[in-house]
Design a protein around this motif. Structure first.
Motif, PDB file in Angstrom:
ATOM      1  N   GLN A 183     -14.333  -9.269  -0.306  1.00 16.69           N
ATOM      2  CA  GLN A 183     -12.950  -8.874  -0.554  1.00 16.69           C
ATOM      3  C   GLN A 183     -12.083 -10.073  -0.922  1.00 16.69           C
ATOM      4  O   GLN A 183     -11.234  -9.987  -1.817  1.00 16.69           O
ATOM      5  CB  GLN A 183     -12.393  -8.153   0.673  1.00 16.69           C
ATOM      6  N   GLU A 310      -3.193  -6.708   3.488  1.00 17.48           N
ATOM      7  CA  GLU A 310      -4.268  -5.744   3.708  1.00 17.48           C
ATOM      8  C   GLU A 310      -4.962  -5.367   2.401  1.00 17.48           C
ATOM      9  O   GLU A 310      -6.158  -5.055   2.384  1.00 17.48           O
ATOM     10  CB  GLU A 310      -3.727  -4.460   4.347  1.00 17.48           C
ATOM     11  N   ILE A 311      -4.212  -5.361   1.311  1.00 14.65           N
ATOM     12  CA  ILE A 311      -4.713  -4.823   0.044  1.00 14.65           C
ATOM     13  C   ILE A 311      -5.083  -5.921  -0.939  1.00 14.65           C
ATOM     14  O   ILE A 311      -6.124  -5.867  -1.591  1.00 14.65           O
ATOM     15  CB  ILE A 311      -3.665  -3.881  -0.581  1.00 14.65           C
ATOM     16  N   TRP A 352       0.717   3.973  -3.455  1.00 14.73           N
ATOM     17  CA  TRP A 352      -0.696   3.930  -3.088  1.00 14.73           C
ATOM     18  C   TRP A 352      -1.430   3.045  -4.091  1.00 14.73           C
ATOM     19  O   TRP A 352      -1.145   3.081  -5.286  1.00 14.73           O
ATOM     20  CB  TRP A 352      -1.298   5.340  -3.097  1.00 14.73           C
ATOM     21  N   ARG A 354      -5.266   1.215  -5.351  1.00 16.00           N
ATOM     22  CA  ARG A 354      -6.733   1.129  -5.325  1.00 16.00           C
ATOM     23  C   ARG A 354      -7.111  -0.252  -5.839  1.00 16.00           C
ATOM     24  O   ARG A 354      -6.815  -0.599  -6.987  1.00 16.00           O
ATOM     25  CB  ARG A 354      -7.355   2.223  -6.184  1.00 16.00           C
ATOM     26  N   CYS A 358      -9.174  -4.681  -1.202  1.00 13.67           N
ATOM     27  CA  CYS A 358      -8.565  -4.014  -0.042  1.00 13.67           C
ATOM     28  C   CYS A 358      -9.485  -4.041   1.177  1.00 13.67           C
ATOM     29  O   CYS A 358     -10.696  -3.847   1.074  1.00 13.67           O
ATOM     30  CB  CYS A 358      -8.229  -2.572  -0.402  1.00 13.67           C
ATOM     31  N   ARG A 372      -6.597   3.167   4.539  1.00 19.02           N
ATOM     32  CA  ARG A 372      -7.217   3.759   3.362  1.00 19.02           C
ATOM     33  C   ARG A 372      -7.501   5.226   3.599  1.00 19.02           C
ATOM     34  O   ARG A 372      -7.951   5.647   4.666  1.00 19.02           O
ATOM     35  CB  ARG A 372      -8.532   3.046   3.017  1.00 19.02           C
ATOM     36  N   TRP A 377      -8.024   5.120  -1.824  1.00 23.97           N
ATOM     37  CA  TRP A 377      -6.698   4.574  -2.079  1.00 23.97           C
ATOM     38  C   TRP A 377      -6.050   4.177  -0.758  1.00 23.97           C
ATOM     39  O   TRP A 377      -6.323   4.777   0.284  1.00 23.97           O
ATOM     40  CB  TRP A 377      -5.820   5.595  -2.800  1.00 23.97           C
ATOM     41  N   ALA A 378      -5.193   3.153  -0.809  1.00 21.91           N
ATOM     42  CA  ALA A 378      -4.609   2.596   0.419  1.00 21.91           C
ATOM     43  C   ALA A 378      -3.100   2.469   0.270  1.00 21.91           C
ATOM     44  O   ALA A 378      -2.562   2.346  -0.837  1.00 21.91           O
ATOM     45  CB  ALA A 378      -5.217   1.220   0.724  1.00 21.91           C
ATOM     46  N   THR A 379      -2.410   2.464   1.422  1.00 17.29           N
ATOM     47  CA  THR A 379      -0.961   2.254   1.416  1.00 17.29           C
ATOM     48  C   THR A 379      -0.531   1.496   2.660  1.00 17.29           C
ATOM     49  O   THR A 379      -1.103   1.689   3.735  1.00 17.29           O
ATOM     50  CB  THR A 379      -0.192   3.587   1.337  1.00 17.29           C
TER      51      THR A 379
END
Length: 533
Positions: A183, A310-311, A352, A354, A358, A372, A377-379
């Motif tokens: 990552q 985080e992303i 959101w 992707r 992440c 996630r 997809w994550a927010t």
């Protein structure tokens, strides 16, 4: 490019290239490799000596966690970098967090070793039943001096846990999340393509390593064969001296440091002749900073990027008013409503993302929050809207308030006042209202302590000193009047966004990194600490 592979390559081919430089010392790449052998030797011995070591969070797959909680960015950086080529997970914990927050993350995450200088931490951890080890920085360095070096660092597997990071611990217990080496490699690939770290480039990244921006700048520099120059304090004179003396061409910093840079450039612009690029985290950089930097250092380029720890990196802004972001290639971005449906262009919603960089999610032991979704997809619950293929941020979910049936973005209210003459720092807040539920208020930071204010309260009386203020009252004759503020707002904001109340405050609360603390500002106003205009 993986950090350890680059470190080893650079140590072999450019051994004298600066790697980590700070007020307390300097390491070139050859020295960093040798230093890492002693760092890991001490860390490994400390973990192995524990009779009942704290079990690390299951998400690490059994790898021991070492945390650094010190104000020394140089030593924190060399420890984190030194552990990168070994089976180890590193974390940086802000020593300025409340003690209860630090205890929470150490115990919940299963951190086994803490290197830090707060004498209150060890007894507090023992009281919490923790069985790990705390070493002061001086104790750690004493052990390094006598330690037999470990085997040289090696390139690790991509899916191995690498860093343990945290959400902000300013107002609530921090949430912890892991980054794997894969990552971070994905993140470096994005930043290398857009933010210009290069082999041999000397980057100044002032600020504690507990700032995710500073920590990433160190990793980014080492992953690309550049030099990471660190500073614990933000002062204009020191900044100018180091830029000139150390050949700094790139600065990566929080927005508060941009103002320090501007101040330093106004005093001694020649010291910054070699500076080429300023990269700052946090999109929508205020116009006062953009314009100030352009005026003081017209040859210096500015990139204001947006991302979440985080992303990863998401996009940046390079011109205009800084409110519109170009999303990087390979990053997916959608604005969704509360039911998860994508909203039309221009409509406010939750962002959101992707991205390959992440994290998989938050550590279960620190929170039940979801990062996630099942679709990948994550927010982090930032709000925004799409504008003709670009992204306009509107703040976190807590920055969006309902007033009279309308949703209002408080950061957008603040941005409307960026270029108003005579106006300094402002903070938009929501205050309780019996009829509308809440109303938008704009809090203005008083310019300077010069005597009694010339502004009158709404009842016509002179406001005098700020209630309960420890500093002298302010003269605000050069501050725009309430009528000026209202007229300015009505020309630039939709009616529901125009503040209904206006306050003057001696000092708007900020974090250590210079970010405005909106809840704390609101609390001061509700406690009667401001002057209502």
């Amino acid at each position: 490019m993986p950090i350890t592979r680059t470190v080893l390559f650079t140590a072999a081919h450019e051994p004298s290239q600066p790697a980590i430089v700070g007020p307390e010392g300097a390491l070139d790449y050859a020295g960093l490799v040798e230093d890492s052998r002693r760092v890991f030797a001490v860390v490994d011995a400390a973990h192995r000596a524990q009779d009942a070591p704290p079990p690390p969070a299951p998400e690490t797959r059994g790898i021991p966690i070492t945390a650094v909680s010190t104000s020394s960015a140089f030593h924190a950086a060399r420890i984190v970098a030194g552990l990168a080529g070994y089976r180890a997970v590193s974390a940086t914990i802000d020593p300025n967090w409340p003690l209860s927050h630090r205890v929470h993350v150490v115990v919940a995450a299963g951190i086994g070793l803490v290197i830090g200088d707060d004498p209150a931490l060890a007894p507090a951890l023992r009281d919490a039943g923790w069985t790990g080890t705390v070493l002061s920085l001086s104790e750690f360095r004493d052990r390094e001096a006598t330690a037999a070096p470990a085997d040289p660092p090696t390139v690790r597997e991509a899916d191995e846990a690498f860093l343990l990071l945290f959400s902000s611990g300013t107002t609530s217990d921090p949430k912890a999340f892991l980054k794997t080496r894969r990552q971070y490699r994905e993140n470096v690939a994005v930043s290398s393509a857009h933010l210009e770290p290069r082999p041999g480039v000397e980057t100044l990244a002032p600020g504690p390593l507990s700032y995710s921006l500073t920590l990433y700048a160190v990793i980014e520099c080492l992953a690309t064969g550049g030099g990471a120059h660190l500073a614990d304090r933000f002062d204009a004179a020191g900044l100018a001296q180091r830029v000139a003396a150390e050949g700094i061409t790139r600065i990566v910093a929080v927005p508060a440091v941009v103002q320090v840079l501007i101040d330093g450039a106004r005093r001694d612009p020649h010291a910054f002749a070699g500076l080429d690029l300023v990269v700052t985290g946090g999109a929508n950089l205020p116009a006062a900073l953009r314009d100030g930097l352009a005026a003081a250092l017209p040859h210096v380029r500015l990139i204001s990027y947006y991302g979440a720890a985080e992303i990863g990196f998401i996009g940046d802004s390079r011109g205009g008013d800084g409110t519109l972001l170009d999303v990087y290639d390979g990053i997916g971005a959608e604005i969704r409503d509360d039911e998860g449906h994508v909203v039309p262009d221009g409509e406010l919603g939750t962002l959101w993302i992707r991205a390959a960089a992440c994290s998989d999610g938050y550590l279960a032991a620190t929170t039940d929050a979801v990062l996630r979704g099942s679709d990948g997809w994550a927010t982090v619950h930032d709000m925004g809207r799409g504008v003709h293929g670009r992204l306009q941020l509107a703040g976190r979910a807590g920055d969006i308030v309902a007033t009279g049936g309308h949703k209002v973005s408080l950061p957008e209210v603040e941005r409307a006042f960026d270029a108003m003459p005579g106006l300094g720092t402002v903070c938009a807040v929501a205050l309780p209202d019996p009829r509308l539920g809440s109303v938008v208020a704009l809090v203005i930071e008083a310019p300077r302590p010069l005597g009694r204010s010339s502004l009158a309260r709404e009842d016509g009386s002179a406001p005098g000193a700020l209630p309960n203020a420890s500093s002298p009252p302010h003269a605000v004759s050069d501050t725009p009047t309430k009528a000026d503020l209202q007229a300015w707002a009505r020309e630039r904001l939709a009616p529901q966004f125009v503040p209904r109340r206006w306050y003057l405050l001696d000092r708007i609360p900020r974090t250590a990194g210079g970010k405005i603390r909106r809840p704390a500002t609101s609390a001061l106003i509700e406690q009667g600490e401001g002057i209502r205009l």
